[in-house]
Design a protein around this motif. Sequence first.
Motif, PDB file in Angstrom:
ATOM      1  N   ILE A  26      -5.168  -0.833  19.045  1.00  0.00           N
ATOM      2  CA  ILE A  26      -5.933   0.176  19.774  1.00  0.00           C
ATOM      3  C   ILE A  26      -5.226   0.492  21.094  1.00  0.00           C
ATOM      4  N   PRO A  27      -5.059   1.767  21.426  1.00  0.00           N
ATOM      5  CA  PRO A  27      -4.431   2.095  22.716  1.00  0.00           C
ATOM      6  C   PRO A  27      -5.229   1.500  23.882  1.00  0.00           C
ATOM      7  N   PHE A  37     -14.946   4.671  20.380  1.00  0.00           N
ATOM      8  CA  PHE A  37     -15.355   3.777  19.298  1.00  0.00           C
ATOM      9  C   PHE A  37     -14.467   3.989  18.084  1.00  0.00           C
ATOM     10  N   PRO A  38     -14.200   2.908  17.320  1.00  0.00           N
ATOM     11  CA  PRO A  38     -13.481   3.064  16.053  1.00  0.00           C
ATOM     12  C   PRO A  38     -14.443   3.455  14.933  1.00  0.00           C
ATOM     13  N   GLU A  39     -13.970   4.307  14.023  1.00  0.00           N
ATOM     14  CA  GLU A  39     -14.693   4.632  12.801  1.00  0.00           C
ATOM     15  C   GLU A  39     -13.738   4.439  11.630  1.00  0.00           C
ATOM     16  N   ARG A  40     -14.309   4.200  10.426  1.00  0.00           N
ATOM     17  CA  ARG A  40     -13.471   3.997   9.245  1.00  0.00           C
ATOM     18  C   ARG A  40     -14.196   4.583   8.035  1.00  0.00           C
ATOM     19  N   GLU A  41     -13.396   5.085   7.079  1.00  0.00           N
ATOM     20  CA  GLU A  41     -13.961   5.681   5.861  1.00  0.00           C
ATOM     21  C   GLU A  41     -14.655   4.627   5.011  1.00  0.00           C
ATOM     22  N   ALA A  52     -25.340  11.569  19.762  1.00  0.00           N
ATOM     23  CA  ALA A  52     -25.757  12.934  20.080  1.00  0.00           C
ATOM     24  C   ALA A  52     -24.542  13.834  20.272  1.00  0.00           C
ATOM     25  N   ASP A  53     -23.456  13.264  20.784  1.00  0.00           N
ATOM     26  CA  ASP A  53     -22.236  14.032  21.056  1.00  0.00           C
ATOM     27  C   ASP A  53     -21.034  13.178  20.661  1.00  0.00           C
ATOM     28  N   LYS A  54     -20.214  13.665  19.722  1.00  0.00           N
ATOM     29  CA  LYS A  54     -19.084  12.876  19.219  1.00  0.00           C
ATOM     30  C   LYS A  54     -17.889  13.781  18.962  1.00  0.00           C
ATOM     31  N   VAL A  55     -16.704  13.348  19.458  1.00  0.00           N
ATOM     32  CA  VAL A  55     -15.470  14.113  19.289  1.00  0.00           C
ATOM     33  C   VAL A  55     -14.391  13.183  18.753  1.00  0.00           C
ATOM     34  N   THR A  56     -13.663  13.619  17.713  1.00  0.00           N
ATOM     35  CA  THR A  56     -12.558  12.828  17.178  1.00  0.00           C
ATOM     36  C   THR A  56     -11.376  12.898  18.130  1.00  0.00           C
ATOM     37  N   LEU A  57     -10.797  11.726  18.438  1.00  0.00           N
ATOM     38  CA  LEU A  57      -9.657  11.664  19.351  1.00  0.00           C
ATOM     39  C   LEU A  57      -8.332  11.540  18.607  1.00  0.00           C
ATOM     40  N   LYS A  58      -8.205  10.510  17.764  1.00  0.00           N
ATOM     41  CA  LYS A  58      -6.909  10.203  17.163  1.00  0.00           C
ATOM     42  C   LYS A  58      -7.105   9.250  15.990  1.00  0.00           C
ATOM     43  N   LYS A  59      -6.275   9.393  14.971  1.00  0.00           N
ATOM     44  CA  LYS A  59      -6.301   8.461  13.839  1.00  0.00           C
ATOM     45  C   LYS A  59      -5.083   7.558  13.932  1.00  0.00           C
ATOM     46  N   VAL A  60      -5.325   6.244  13.878  1.00  0.00           N
ATOM     47  CA  VAL A  60      -4.251   5.259  13.879  1.00  0.00           C
ATOM     48  C   VAL A  60      -4.514   4.333  12.695  1.00  0.00           C
ATOM     49  N   ARG A  61      -3.542   4.278  11.768  1.00  0.00           N
ATOM     50  CA  ARG A  61      -3.698   3.521  10.522  1.00  0.00           C
ATOM     51  C   ARG A  61      -4.974   3.982   9.817  1.00  0.00           C
ATOM     52  N   ASP A  62      -5.895   3.050   9.505  1.00  0.00           N
ATOM     53  CA  ASP A  62      -7.114   3.458   8.793  1.00  0.00           C
ATOM     54  C   ASP A  62      -8.305   3.683   9.729  1.00  0.00           C
ATOM     55  N   ILE A  63      -8.050   3.669  11.034  1.00  0.00           N
ATOM     56  CA  ILE A  63      -9.121   3.832  12.030  1.00  0.00           C
ATOM     57  C   ILE A  63      -9.033   5.201  12.690  1.00  0.00           C
TER      58      ILE A  63
END
Length: 134
Positions: A26-27, A37-41, A52-63
């Motif tokens: 994680i950076p 926060f990390p998310e995973r499929e 309530a408010d969520k924005v995707t930042l970056k994908k690293v490996r499976d996270i």
Amino acid sequence: MVAIDVPASLESFRRFVIASTCSSYIPRSYIEDEEVFPEREESLGSIYVEAADKVTLKKVRDITFVNARDVLGIIYNSKSGNTALKWRQLRRKGGKVTGEASPNSLVNLSEGGVITPEWVDQYLKKKNLEHSSA
């Protein structure tokens, strides 16, 4: 598996999820930002942040790292399938963690501050009493 039902801050559960999934890559700026926060499929052991408010930042490996505000809940399922935990908001950044955790996840829950070493000691004492009386 160990049944978990404890009060926990959002930040302690966030630290648990990071320790369980991506602490080695994680950076640094993401670790220090309480809104990342990390998310995973689902196919890989799902991690989902309900906010309530969520924005995707970056994908690293499976996270996939997301910036989330006003987090209502987090669902965490380990890759092995041995841990299934949910954090639910009770008030602002305070909440409750419920579910089942593997022994390995207990270590990460303790490191994150979700449970205390005393909680683990109490659990082990209770289990030993159950075994000795059986």
